[in-house]
Design a protein around this motif. Structure first.
Motif, PDB file in Angstrom:
ATOM      1  N   UNK A  56     -13.944   4.477  -9.782  1.00 56.09           N
ATOM      2  CA  UNK A  56     -13.606   4.506  -8.356  1.00 56.09           C
ATOM      3  C   UNK A  56     -12.703   5.700  -8.114  1.00 56.09           C
ATOM      4  N   UNK A  57     -12.954   6.449  -7.053  1.00 56.95           N
ATOM      5  CA  UNK A  57     -12.129   7.607  -6.758  1.00 56.95           C
ATOM      6  C   UNK A  57     -10.689   7.164  -6.498  1.00 56.95           C
ATOM      7  N   UNK A  58      -9.712   7.951  -6.950  1.00 50.00           N
ATOM      8  CA  UNK A  58      -8.303   7.572  -6.832  1.00 50.00           C
ATOM      9  C   UNK A  58      -7.677   8.205  -5.593  1.00 50.00           C
ATOM     10  N   UNK A  59      -6.986   7.381  -4.826  1.00 45.59           N
ATOM     11  CA  UNK A  59      -6.253   7.861  -3.667  1.00 45.59           C
ATOM     12  C   UNK A  59      -4.839   8.256  -4.109  1.00 45.59           C
ATOM     13  N   UNK A  60      -4.455   9.506  -3.830  1.00 47.01           N
ATOM     14  CA  UNK A  60      -3.109   9.965  -4.178  1.00 47.01           C
ATOM     15  C   UNK A  60      -2.129   9.629  -3.065  1.00 47.01           C
ATOM     16  N   UNK A  61      -2.541   9.861  -1.815  1.00 44.90           N
ATOM     17  CA  UNK A  61      -1.629   9.592  -0.713  1.00 44.90           C
ATOM     18  C   UNK A  61      -2.270   9.830   0.633  1.00 44.90           C
ATOM     19  N   UNK A  62      -1.453   9.857   1.666  1.00 45.37           N
ATOM     20  CA  UNK A  62      -1.959  10.008   3.019  1.00 45.37           C
ATOM     21  C   UNK A  62      -0.920  10.709   3.881  1.00 45.37           C
ATOM     22  N   UNK A  63      -1.393  11.170   5.031  1.00 45.03           N
ATOM     23  CA  UNK A  63      -0.518  11.800   6.017  1.00 45.03           C
ATOM     24  C   UNK A  63      -0.863  11.239   7.385  1.00 45.03           C
ATOM     25  N   UNK A  64       0.155  10.778   8.092  1.00 37.36           N
ATOM     26  CA  UNK A  64      -0.033  10.288   9.464  1.00 37.36           C
ATOM     27  C   UNK A  64       1.093  10.897  10.279  1.00 37.36           C
ATOM     28  N   UNK A  65       0.895  12.180  10.594  1.00 39.93           N
ATOM     29  CA  UNK A  65       1.952  12.987  11.189  1.00 39.93           C
ATOM     30  C   UNK A  65       1.365  13.783  12.338  1.00 39.93           C
ATOM     31  N   UNK A  66       2.042  13.794  13.476  1.00 42.81           N
ATOM     32  CA  UNK A  66       1.587  14.575  14.625  1.00 42.81           C
ATOM     33  C   UNK A  66       0.201  14.161  15.097  1.00 42.81           C
ATOM     34  N   UNK A  67      -0.124  12.886  14.972  1.00 48.40           N
ATOM     35  CA  UNK A  67      -1.423  12.397  15.413  1.00 48.40           C
ATOM     36  C   UNK A  67      -2.539  12.618  14.421  1.00 48.40           C
ATOM     37  N   UNK A  68      -2.234  13.241  13.273  1.00 47.91           N
ATOM     38  CA  UNK A  68      -3.247  13.490  12.251  1.00 47.91           C
ATOM     39  C   UNK A  68      -3.475  12.231  11.413  1.00 47.91           C
ATOM     40  N   UNK A  69      -4.679  12.080  10.897  1.00 47.38           N
ATOM     41  CA  UNK A  69      -4.991  11.043   9.912  1.00 47.38           C
ATOM     42  C   UNK A  69      -5.647  11.744   8.731  1.00 47.38           C
ATOM     43  N   UNK A  70      -4.914  11.863   7.628  1.00 50.74           N
ATOM     44  CA  UNK A  70      -5.353  12.670   6.492  1.00 50.74           C
ATOM     45  C   UNK A  70      -5.206  11.856   5.208  1.00 50.74           C
ATOM     46  N   UNK A  71      -6.215  11.935   4.358  1.00 52.70           N
ATOM     47  CA  UNK A  71      -6.215  11.235   3.076  1.00 52.70           C
ATOM     48  C   UNK A  71      -6.295  12.255   1.947  1.00 52.70           C
ATOM     49  N   UNK A  72      -5.537  12.015   0.878  1.00 53.30           N
ATOM     50  CA  UNK A  72      -5.477  12.939  -0.251  1.00 53.30           C
ATOM     51  C   UNK A  72      -5.979  12.224  -1.503  1.00 53.30           C
ATOM     52  N   UNK A  73      -7.008  12.804  -2.150  1.00 47.51           N
ATOM     53  CA  UNK A  73      -7.635  12.187  -3.308  1.00 47.51           C
ATOM     54  C   UNK A  73      -7.547  13.113  -4.518  1.00 47.51           C
ATOM     55  N   UNK A 117       0.831  -1.200   0.000  1.00 48.63           N
ATOM     56  CA  UNK A 117       0.000   0.000   0.000  1.00 48.63           C
ATOM     57  C   UNK A 117       0.864   1.248   0.000  1.00 48.63           C
ATOM     58  N   UNK A 118       1.912   1.242   0.826  1.00 52.27           N
ATOM     59  CA  UNK A 118       2.784   2.412   0.920  1.00 52.27           C
ATOM     60  C   UNK A 118       3.477   2.700  -0.401  1.00 52.27           C
ATOM     61  N   UNK A 119       3.823   1.646  -1.151  1.00 51.01           N
ATOM     62  CA  UNK A 119       4.521   1.849  -2.421  1.00 51.01           C
ATOM     63  C   UNK A 119       3.586   2.323  -3.519  1.00 51.01           C
ATOM     64  N   UNK A 120       2.279   2.171  -3.314  1.00 50.08           N
ATOM     65  CA  UNK A 120       1.313   2.534  -4.340  1.00 50.08           C
ATOM     66  C   UNK A 120       0.713   3.915  -4.142  1.00 50.08           C
ATOM     67  N   UNK A 121       1.031   4.584  -3.050  1.00 50.58           N
ATOM     68  CA  UNK A 121       0.517   5.920  -2.841  1.00 50.58           C
ATOM     69  C   UNK A 121       1.572   6.771  -2.145  1.00 50.58           C
ATOM     70  N   UNK A 122       1.350   8.045  -2.132  1.00 48.97           N
ATOM     71  CA  UNK A 122       2.360   9.006  -1.689  1.00 48.97           C
ATOM     72  C   UNK A 122       2.176   9.371  -0.226  1.00 48.97           C
ATOM     73  N   UNK A 123       3.296   9.554   0.467  1.00 49.68           N
ATOM     74  CA  UNK A 123       3.244  10.017   1.848  1.00 49.68           C
ATOM     75  C   UNK A 123       3.463  11.532   1.884  1.00 49.68           C
ATOM     76  N   UNK A 124       2.555  12.239   2.565  1.00 47.00           N
ATOM     77  CA  UNK A 124       2.675  13.677   2.761  1.00 47.00           C
ATOM     78  C   UNK A 124       2.988  13.960   4.222  1.00 47.00           C
ATOM     79  N   UNK A 125       3.889  14.918   4.463  1.00 44.81           N
ATOM     80  CA  UNK A 125       4.046  15.363   5.844  1.00 44.81           C
ATOM     81  C   UNK A 125       3.028  16.458   6.132  1.00 44.81           C
ATOM     82  N   UNK A 126       2.863  16.776   7.394  1.00 46.60           N
ATOM     83  CA  UNK A 126       1.812  17.714   7.792  1.00 46.60           C
ATOM     84  C   UNK A 126       2.063  19.102   7.209  1.00 46.60           C
ATOM     85  N   UNK A 127       3.330  19.491   7.071  1.00 46.78           N
ATOM     86  CA  UNK A 127       3.640  20.803   6.509  1.00 46.78           C
ATOM     87  C   UNK A 127       3.134  20.914   5.069  1.00 46.78           C
TER      88      UNK A 127
END
Length: 723
Positions: A588-605, A513-523
């Protein structure tokens, strides 16, 4: 007189071996621990196992205390043979010149007077170590699956019997167990020695390449895939071999999934033996598509997690049902970035259309750890021969682990449960800490259990990892266990690193899963949303607010941020990533990536410019749709749901279809979104899965609400309610 008769009978069997062998069945299916055997849901007859046990064996029979909803049949899983000392089965071989398929079924449930969590044992068959210090309990917990099936290919033996021995160290283990055993007299699958990938000379002189002797080698099945097609159950396999063939889409690297195609011509085996693979495998395939400029700069790649320090046989199944002359579709094959074959031209190799063929290669995986032990299979169109089309083709793929001939060993390490799973279980009091490896046990590695895991070949294998675990001692039929109800064939690593190098400490995401989508930091997320400016809010759902954002300078995205007070949380976050990172479909909507930083749970589509369907269905809300637009959106959303129900490896039930979860892009293309509540599983022989009711009340299927039995029809009811 009796003595003379016995001597005559003995001499008759010796000098008439064919007639003696005829009395031995070609296959044995044993329901271990059962007094009467029985018939499974596929109509197969299973017999008791006691008559094949060695004399004086110390065993007990037991019945599982609970039945997991993922079990397609209570046979052979609801009864077990528990071994109290080293015990050997002796199975007569139908023909000692034929190989043997051996399948071992394990259901690590609760059994009276038996501690399943401390059961560590080894299995030796025909002198080959199949399992060593194996814990079915650890495997099931780590992989969130209820049962494990291990499949082995054993070469012809000089002995008339196959001895299968279960043993353990009493001071370190509560004992060994098994629920079902299959012994099948198989045809000779491997009749020539394949080339070792990477052994060709600098000029790719494949004639001088090293070959690996496999005709007398024991193997363990790791993966068996129907590439470009759907799951093929054992009952549809060829020649009664009862193999399972899984969809390949979950193993494809990146977003370049190509196109899955069904052949429009009649496929026949011709010179290929029918037992090689069922015709359904050769009747579907995956290619890159018709875009030459894109294809020539791209690859079609699959990635498989394997055990380290073994050699693997990779078998390719091909059947070109389109090309009618040579040099129309020509491609190269790479395994682990090394050339396996140049200029594969299926029509030229078979000299006819719609003619199945196979090709084997061997690759050595020498990684010292399990985390990076992988096999990459890559197809790339060649332009060296100036073919008519720039495309590739693959119909089926099998991967077998080869035994170390010097050690006669196939055993790999046990998987371990991820740290996130442990934490979640402890916080929710869902399972005791007993799943941890005892101090006096060898350390286990976090690996992928493949092969016939969870009822099949890889076999096993699966679409979503759910984080909610269950307490087997407290599980009751009809209650929502919280775990995925399919046998998943991979495991999240305890520490996962994404492409950006970030380690996810709070939520464990599988390496695939990690290799198929992008990781974003909170900044990056704050910059994209102008620090979560309220003017950028474009929606609010059960998970949290959705913001419009811009990344990489000019790319519009939708950013969904979890609300800490929301009822949806880590489980939905995990499920959405694991699901959408592996699913790619126009609707199906495409997932670009996610952020799991500083306790946040964020999804980017991907940004859906026209918003939700709900916004267009009522007067006064945005644009009023024409009937043609409504019909096109209806058809698009239906195609997305149809793909979830039939096109993925296992049936996926969305469970929350509603007008706010059907999005529309700038070109009015409908896409299904929000997979946080989805359930997934194999073909439902029982027709449903028992689970607590979740979803939006106005769209709930009344049967699902009343009986708590989830089916694909539940999605259909919700879909119809949208329009």
């Amino acid at each position: 007189m009796k003595s003379k008769f016995h001597i005559f009978l003995l001499l008759f069997c010796i000098f008439n071996p064919i007639h003696a062998a005829d009395k031995i069945p070609k296959s044995l299916t044993l329901n271990c621990g059962s007094a009467n055997g029985g018939e499974d849901s596929d109509g197969r007859t299973w017999e008791p196992d006691d008559k094949y046990l060695s004399p004086g064996s110390k065993t007990v029979i037991a019945k599982a205390e609970t039945q997991d909803p993922s079990l397609s049949s209570d046979i052979p899983y609801m009864t077990a043979r528990i071994f109290q000392s080293e015990t050997t089965y002796q199975f007569p071989l139908h023909n000692s010149t034929s190989p043997t398929l051996l399948r071992l079924h394990f259901y690590p449930n609760s059994y009276p007077n038996f501690n399943i969590s401390t059961s560590y044992f080894s299995v030796i068959a025909g002198g080959v170590t199949l399992l060593q210090n194996f814990s079915a309990y650890l495997a099931a917990e780590a992989l969130s699956q209820a049962y494990i099936v291990k499949e082995y290919y054993l070469p012809p033996s000089e002995f008339p019997n196959l001895n299968v021995t279960f043993n353990f160290e009493p001071q370190r283990s509560s004992g060994a167990f098994v629920n079902g055993i299959e012994v099948i007299s198989a045809p000779i699958f491997f009749d020539e020695d394949p080339v070792l990938v990477g052994s060709a000379g600098p000029a790719n002189d494949f004639d001088s390449s090293t070959t690996v002797p496999v005709t007398t080698t024991s193997m363990e099945l790791m993966y068996r895939l129907n590439v470009g097609g759907q799951f093929i159950p054992p009952t549809n396999d060829s020649d009664g071999l009862m193999r399972s063939w899984y969809d390949d889409s979950l193993y494809i690297y990146g977003a370049g999934q190509g196109v899955a195609v069904q052949a429009n011509t009649t496929i026949g085996y011709k010179s290929l033996p029918s037992y090689t693979a069922p015709l359904d495998v050769y009747g579907s395939y995956r290619s890159m598509g018709a875009f030459k400029d894109v294809n020539i700069n791209s690859n079609l790649t699959w990635i498989f997690q394997v055990d380290p320090n073994f050699m693997y046989l990779v078998r390719f199944h091909w059947c070109d049902s389109e090309m009618t002359k040579p040099n129309q579709r020509v491609f190269d094959v790479f395994v682990n970035n090394k050339t396996a074959a140049n200029e594969i031209d299926i029509f030229a190799m078979t000299n006819s259309i719609s003619t199945p063929m196979k090709k084997d290669f061997v690759v050595r995986v020498s990684n010292k750890t399990s985390d990076d032990a992988q096999i990459w299979v890559t197809l790339h169109p060649t332009d060296d021969t100036k073919p008519e089309f720039f495309d590739v083709l693959l119909n089926g793929l099998e991967i077998f682990k080869l035994s170390d001939n010097t050690k006669s060993n196939l055993a790999g390490p046990n998987p371990t449960i991820s740290d996130m799973m442990k934490k979640y279980q402890e916080e929710h009091k869902l399972a005791p800490k007993a799943f941890e490896t005892p101090n006096n046990q060898p350390n286990a590695s976090t690996i992928v259990i493949t092969g016939a895991a969870g009822g099949a070949a890889a076999v096993g294998i699966a679409a979503v990892i759910f984080l909610v675990a269950y307490n087997k001692q407290k599980r009751v039929p009809g209650a929502d266990s919280g775990t995925s109800w399919l046998p998943i064939s991979w495991n999240s690593n305890s520490t996962t690193t994404t492409k950006s190098g970030k380690s996810q400490g709070g939520v464990t995401i599988s390496s695939d899963a990690a290799s198929n989508c992008r990781y974003f930091n909170l900044a990056e997320i704050k910059n994209a949303t102008k620090n979560f400016d309220e003017s950028n809010v474009i929606g609010v759902g059960g998970f949290g607010k959705v913001y419009k954002g811009v990344i990489d300078g000019d790319t519009k995205v939708a950013i969904k941020r979890s609300n800490p007070s929301s009822e949806q949380g880590v489980n939905e976050f995990q499920t959405e990533i694991e699901m959408l990172s592996r699913l790619r479909h126009r609707h199906l909507v495409s997932l670009i990536g996610f952020c799991e930083d500083n306790g946040e749970m964020i999804l980017v589509y991907d940004y859906m410019g026209k918003g939700t369907l709900r916004e267009h269905l009522y007067k006064g809300n945005k644009i009023t749709l024409s009937w043609k637009q409504r019909l096109e959106i209806c058809i698009g959303a239906a195609r997305g749901l149809h793909y979830l129900h039939t096109g993925a490896k296992y049936t996926i039930i969305h469970r929350d279809v509603k007008t706010t979860n059907i999005l529309v892009d700038d070109k009015w293309v409908a896409k299904v979104s929000d997979f946080g509540l989805s359930k997934t599983g194999p073909n439902m022989n029982k027709g449903h899965v028992s689970t607590v009711v979740k979803g939006s009340f106005g769209y709930l299927d009344p049967e699902y609400f009343r009986r708590q039995q989830l089916t694909e029809k539940s999605d259909v009811y919700s879909f119809e309610s949208c329009f």
